[in-house]
Design an enzyme around this catalytic site. Structure first.
Site, short mmCIF file in Angstrom:
data_model
loop_
_atom_site.label_atom_id
_atom_site.label_comp_id
_atom_site.label_asym_id
_atom_site.label_seq_id
_atom_site.Cartn_x
_atom_site.Cartn_y
_atom_site.Cartn_z
CG ASP A 1 38.47 45.34 49.35
OD1 ASP A 1 39.19 45.06 50.32
OD2 ASP A 1 37.37 45.92 49.46
CD GLU B 1 39.63 41.41 51.88
OE1 GLU B 1 39.51 41.66 53.10
OE2 GLU B 1 38.79 41.77 51.03
#
EC number: 2.4.99.16
Length: 691
Positions: free
Chosen positions: A384, A413
């Protein structure tokens, strides 16, 4: 570089060899270099390469490019996971020099007397060459040398055996002035690093029960979520990505739709990691135990799914790290800990990690956490927001983990600036999210995919039409045909793609003024009746299953570097192909980006990219409809988005079957289209859609 012959611009090389280039097992990796030498003597180039075991692989002879640009090209195919290395070597090729000169002199009419020195020198050269060829060929080379020395033979008989050695001595040349460029590293991953189909769901929603007001009455668990695994596998996905499964903080917990005040039954965002029950190495108690998680991973494996786990390096205010290691966070002027912000957005339930005050302590803890989950059977991590953490940290962590287990993969990401996304790929991230969700026109898609192919040595794209955070406007407003269109584009342009659960149900209602879902699953449970949707024909699942089956069955779709765009005269249509040179498998796609109108177009195909000469014709088999047509370089296509917005053709040599025109009459120029068929693997369009 050591030696006399210049060698320049070697590829693949990432940051001048500072980081390894990327490949996967079985991938054809192109190696190129620019090399030249003084004078007119012939030269050659080759690739010398080694595997992870340190053993040398057979040297690959490189071929010169077609445009006299002194560019040399070769291909290697690594066959094991690990760190490989290669170097480009240049050399003088005395046999080619001799062969060229003797051929020209004979063509000019020179006889044995004038060629005496050439014949003697050639014989001596072949004596040397005999030691470098396979044992079974040595007598042939020595016989050619003897023929050159035999003055009783006519000149053609003396020379022909030596000239006929061209192929053999191309593969096993005599090499002088050998020069080596610096060694370049290549990291080779397992095939899933490049070719994968991802599906994201929140395990807490699978089997969840809601109260009458829509709030959580009971969370789903790993055991109830396991009941959804066969359905995901039946759609052909092979990676199941789970958002964070750890305890969720209670301090500053967000309510439904990201409201600042949470009710007693609000479940909070999984990305607000950590509470009294534990942190990044713990399981949320509502989901089950560590044993339940291991059982879930095993159940996924039994149906062909590999579980990917979220790695989000941030903490809720009540994460154990906050108390034990306050130095891992940023203090503000008033003494409070700074929460995450992306102005004007505020994330009061999340504390970002500060990597500056105790970098060694943070590194040790994160490495421990990752190894812990690797030991539980996790080999894929979706990371993330990696662009908000130090790059040197990620470079260190990724390669430490790969030393622990070389099969671990990392998906970045990071929706941020292009240079940053490319930089993350260079330092070691296995795959990357992309801007695909916002590339909608054919011109944008073609330009962006061309950029990604050019970066294939270090950046592998993963195309997602939607995520829990991203519901693009075209999915909000353009109806079920657009869901098909974006699935075709994502799954067949990129070897890796993924969807977030609900895509197959055409979920499309957005929070007003935003590109994200209303009643966002990040903040509440969202159970879905999958079986009812499929039974009532309200699901895209059959269409997704067909796309993934086509991907699985066609090796051409497993690669990135082989993407070729073809010309078509309608800007609403995109035409591309992929060809697997090892098997000859070829896939040709024409896809509309218009969800509301029938579109016609005329193709001008790059025939060599399909494995044919410019004048040849071939058979195409539409993998979505089952239809077969006769095609050539120029073809007319018609696509009806309400039936099927794309042709997905496998390409075959001409087999002489009857051709059908678009009006159904026999003809010789164009095939019918998916719109002429009544069978539709996606089921009835328009059902289950509300504005």
């Amino acid at each position: 570089m050591s030696g006399r012959i210049p060698i320049e611009d070697v590829t693949p090389s990432v940051a001048c060899g500072r980081y390894p280039a990327k490949a996967v097992v079985g991938e054809l990796v192109p190696v190129t270099a620019r090399s030249y030498r003084e004078g007119h003597a012939a030269m050659g180039c080759q690739v010398a390469w080694r595997g992870p075991d340190g053993a040398s692989r057979p040297v690959v002879r490189m071929r010169p490019g077609p445009h006299f640009d002194d560019r040399w090209h070769g291909t290697i195919r690594p066959d094991a996971v690990g760190e490989w290395s290669f170097t480009v070597q240049a050399f003088e090729d005395p046999y080619l020099t001799w062969r060229d000169a003797v051929g020209k002199k004979i063509d000019a009419g020179q006889g044995p007397a004038e060629l005496a020195n050439d014949l003697a020198e050639g014989a001596d050269l072949l004596d040397r060459a005999a030691d470098g060829v396979p044992v079974r060929e040595r007598d042939r080379v020595r016989a050619a040398a003897a023929a050159l020395r035999d003055g009783d033979r006519p000149l053609p008989e003396r020379v022909s055996p030596a000239l006929d050695l061209a192929d053999l001595l191309w593969a096993h040349p005599v090499r002088t002035l050998l020069t080596s460029a610096p060694t370049q590293p290549i990291w080779v991953d397992r095939s899933r690093a490049l070719f994968s189909a991802w599906y994201e769901f929140f395990p807490r929603s699978e089997g969840a029960v809601l109260a009458t007001d829509g709030r959580a009455a009971r969370s789903g668990t790993f055991r109830t979520a396991a009941e959804r695994l066969p359905g995901v596998a039946a759609m052909g996905f092979d990676v199941l990505y789970l958002p964070p499964i750890h305890p969720i903080g209670r301090i500053n917990r967000k309510g439904r739709n990201n409201t600042l005040v949470a009710g007693p039954d609000d479940v909070g965002s999984p990305w607000a990691i950590g509470a009294a029950e534990g942190g990044h190495d713990a399981i949320h108690p509502d989901l089950g135990t560590l044993d339940d998680f291991r059982a879930f991973v095993a159940a996924a494996g039994q149906v062909g799914l590999e579980v990917a786990m979220d790695l989000a390096l941030q903490a809720a205010p009540d994460h154990p790290w906050v108390t034990a290691h306050p130095e891992w966070f940023t203090s503000r002027a008033d003494g409070s800990i700074a929460y995450a912000e992306n102005p004007p957005k505020k994330y009061q339930d999340i504390y970002p990690v500060n990597f500056d005050d105790d970098p060694e302590g943070i590194r040790a803890e994160v490495l421990r956490v990752v190894r812990h989950w690797v030991d539980q059977g996790v080999r894929i991590f979706r990371v993330d927001n990696p662009h908000t953490k130090p790059f040197d940290f990620w470079h260190w962590l990724i390669w430490e983990v790969k030393r622990y287990d070389p099969e671990v993969l990392f998906l970045a990401e990071a929706f941020t600036r292009p240079a940053v996304m490319h930089g993350l790929g260079k330092i070691g991230f296995t795959q990357s999210y992309t801007y695909f969700a916002w590339r909608t026109s054919t011109a944008e898609l073609r330009e962006y995919c061309t950029e990604l192919v050019a970066a294939a040595d270090y950046m592998r794209p993963n195309f997602w039409p939607n995520t829990p955070d991203i519901l693009p406007e075209h999915l909000q407003h353009c109806g079920p045909p657009m869901f098909k269109i974006r699935a075709v584009l994502a799954s067949l342009l990129s070897p890796s793609w993924g969807i977030y659960a609900g895509y197959e149900l055409f979920e499309h209602v957005a929070r007003p003024g935003a590109e994200e879902y209303l009643d966002n699953e990040k903040f509440e449970l969202r159970p879905r009746d999958w079986a009812a949707a499929e039974a009532e024909g309200r699901s895209l699942a059959p269409f997704l299953a067909r796309l993934n089956a086509v991907r699985r069955d066609n090796p051409a779709l497993h690669w990135l570097r082989n993407l070729v765009f073809h010309e078509i005269d309608n800007p609403a249509l995109l035409c591309w192909s992929k060809r697997d040179e090892q098997t000859g498998n070829t896939v040709l796609v024409v896809c509309s980006v218009d969800p509301g109108q029938v579109q016609w177009g005329n193709t001008v195909l790059e025939m060599p990219a399909l494995g044919f000469d410019w004048h040849e014709r071939f058979t195409v088999h539409d993998e979505l409809t089952g239809a077969r047509y006769d095609w050539g370089q120029r073809n007319v296509v018609r696509l009806d988005p309400f039936v099927c917005p794309a042709h997905v053709f496998t390409v075959h040599p001409q087999d002489g079957f009857t051709v059908h025109r678009q009006d159904g009459r026999p003809g010789d120029e164009t095939g019918a289209t998916a719109g002429d068929r009544t069978d539709n693997p996606a089921g009835p369009e328009g059902q289950g859609w509300t504005s």
